[in-house]
Design a protein around this motif. Structure first.
Motif, PDB file in Angstrom:
ATOM      1  N   PHE A  58       0.844  -1.240  -0.076  1.00  0.00           N
ATOM      2  CA  PHE A  58       0.025  -0.048  -0.114  1.00  0.00           C
ATOM      3  C   PHE A  58       0.961   1.308   0.075  1.00  0.00           C
ATOM      4  O   PHE A  58       0.347   2.275   0.574  1.00  0.00           O
ATOM      5  N   VAL A  59       2.199   0.966  -0.334  1.00  0.00           N
ATOM      6  CA  VAL A  59       2.921   2.294  -0.729  1.00  0.00           C
ATOM      7  C   VAL A  59       2.653   3.157  -1.971  1.00  0.00           C
ATOM      8  O   VAL A  59       1.754   2.756  -2.664  1.00  0.00           O
ATOM      9  N   ASN A  60       3.053   4.371  -1.782  1.00  0.00           N
ATOM     10  CA  ASN A  60       2.833   5.360  -3.149  1.00  0.00           C
ATOM     11  C   ASN A  60       3.842   5.509  -3.958  1.00  0.00           C
ATOM     12  O   ASN A  60       4.167   6.285  -4.425  1.00  0.00           O
ATOM     13  N   TYR A  61       4.742   4.153  -3.976  1.00  0.00           N
ATOM     14  CA  TYR A  61       5.834   4.202  -5.112  1.00  0.00           C
ATOM     15  C   TYR A  61       6.222   2.890  -5.289  1.00  0.00           C
ATOM     16  O   TYR A  61       5.665   1.993  -4.757  1.00  0.00           O
ATOM     17  N   GLU A  82      13.535   3.862  -6.002  1.00  0.00           N
ATOM     18  CA  GLU A  82      12.441   3.766  -5.697  1.00  0.00           C
ATOM     19  C   GLU A  82      11.792   5.143  -6.126  1.00  0.00           C
ATOM     20  O   GLU A  82      12.014   6.184  -6.382  1.00  0.00           O
ATOM     21  N   ALA A  83      10.659   4.903  -7.228  1.00  0.00           N
ATOM     22  CA  ALA A  83       9.904   5.867  -8.047  1.00  0.00           C
ATOM     23  C   ALA A  83       8.498   5.657  -8.049  1.00  0.00           C
ATOM     24  O   ALA A  83       8.121   4.295  -7.849  1.00  0.00           O
ATOM     25  N   GLN A  84       7.670   6.555  -8.557  1.00  0.00           N
ATOM     26  CA  GLN A  84       6.380   6.242  -8.765  1.00  0.00           C
ATOM     27  C   GLN A  84       6.223   5.523  -9.972  1.00  0.00           C
ATOM     28  O   GLN A  84       4.762   4.720 -10.103  1.00  0.00           O
ATOM     29  N   SER A  85       6.886   5.595 -11.112  1.00  0.00           N
ATOM     30  CA  SER A  85       6.600   4.987 -12.341  1.00  0.00           C
ATOM     31  C   SER A  85       7.735   4.455 -13.053  1.00  0.00           C
ATOM     32  O   SER A  85       8.926   4.931 -12.682  1.00  0.00           O
TER      33      SER A  85
END
Length: 266
Positions: A58-61, A82-85
């Motif tokens: 449930f992390v945002n990345y 570690e990145a969002q996309s």
């Protein structure tokens, strides 16, 4: 001689009796407050729009493995980000000197340890299926720090879109700590200017981009970010200062002055 004896006798009789030493016994009683989850069911998640991590949990990345050609050596190198996309991970790899062709793959988040899960259950935490190690850690901190309220949706969305990484199970106060720690330059200065704005005008943390005064906050942040001395002063502050910025600091005086000149505060 007899007169002296009589005077001495009267002096003796007039003496006050000595006070006996007083002994006081203090018994300290301590009582343990039970630490456990107070919110029924799962703790509410921080809002980050429709985003879902490609790495699970449930992390945002997401976690990405990038294999590319090192521009200097011409050899293949492997880097992790570690990145969002995937697009953001590619940009980070390019900034690190990797060139195409690149192979990018998403890796799964770490699973929680047995010890971690056992401690969370001792706290009567409700652990959702699929929670990763970072999620369980956030849930534990949220309970032990008595920070079970979810962040304001506007604040968490702003943090997410600013690139701050966190578990969506983060608490309201902990999110501000993450923002203060991870943000840099104009972003961090904007957060601080927003804190000064709230202290002077009232209100609570949400999405400052929706404020009529946001352009002033942003201009203030740009001026602060361009001054190394002010950024050093800001770097000396921690997240607790966001809840009541210290008016005696260099960064506060400069920020308040700029905001005042721009009409954001009185």
């Amino acid at each position: 001689m007899e007169g002296e004896k009589i005077v001495g006798l009267f002096s003796f009789l007039k003496k006050k009796p000595e006070k006996l030493p007083v002994s006081v016994n203090v018994e300290a009683k301590t009582s343990e407050v039970e630490v456990r989850q107070r919110t029924p069911g799962e703790l509410p998640l921080a809002y980050v729009g429709e985003y879902e991590s490609p790495s699970g949990g449930f992390v945002n990345y997401g976690r990405f493995c990038v294999v590319g050609v090192n521009r200097e050596t011409g050899r293949k190198n492997t880097r992790k980000y570690e990145a969002q996309s995937e697009k953001e991970a590619r940009a980070l790899a390019a900034a690190d000197g990797l060139a195409d062709p690149m192979e990018i793959s998403a890796e799964q988040m770490d699973v929680p340890s047995e010890r971690q899960v056992a401690y969370a259950l001792d706290l009567e935490a409700t652990l959702p299926e699929g929670a990763c190690k970072e999620d369980v850690s956030a849930i534990i901190s949220r309970i032990t720090d008595e920070d079970e309220d979810a962040p304001d949706p506007g604040l968490s969305l702003w943090a997410h879109e600013s690139g701050v990484r966190f578990s969506r199970f983060i608490g309201a106060q902990a999110l501000l700590g993450c923002m203060m720690f991870q943000m840099a330059g104009v972003g961090k200065a904007t957060l601080y200017a927003y804190a000064v704005y709230l202290q002077e005008n009232g209100g609570r943390f949400s999405d400052p981009r929706k404020l009529p005064a946001f352009p002033v906050l942003l201009r203030c942040a740009e001026q602060v970010a361009g001054d190394p001395a002010l950024m050093k002063s800001l770097g000396d502050r921690d997240s607790s200062d966001l809840f009541g910025p210290n008016r005696g600091t260099k960064i506060y005086k400069a920020t308040a002055s700029i905001l005042r000149d721009g009409g954001a505060i009185r």
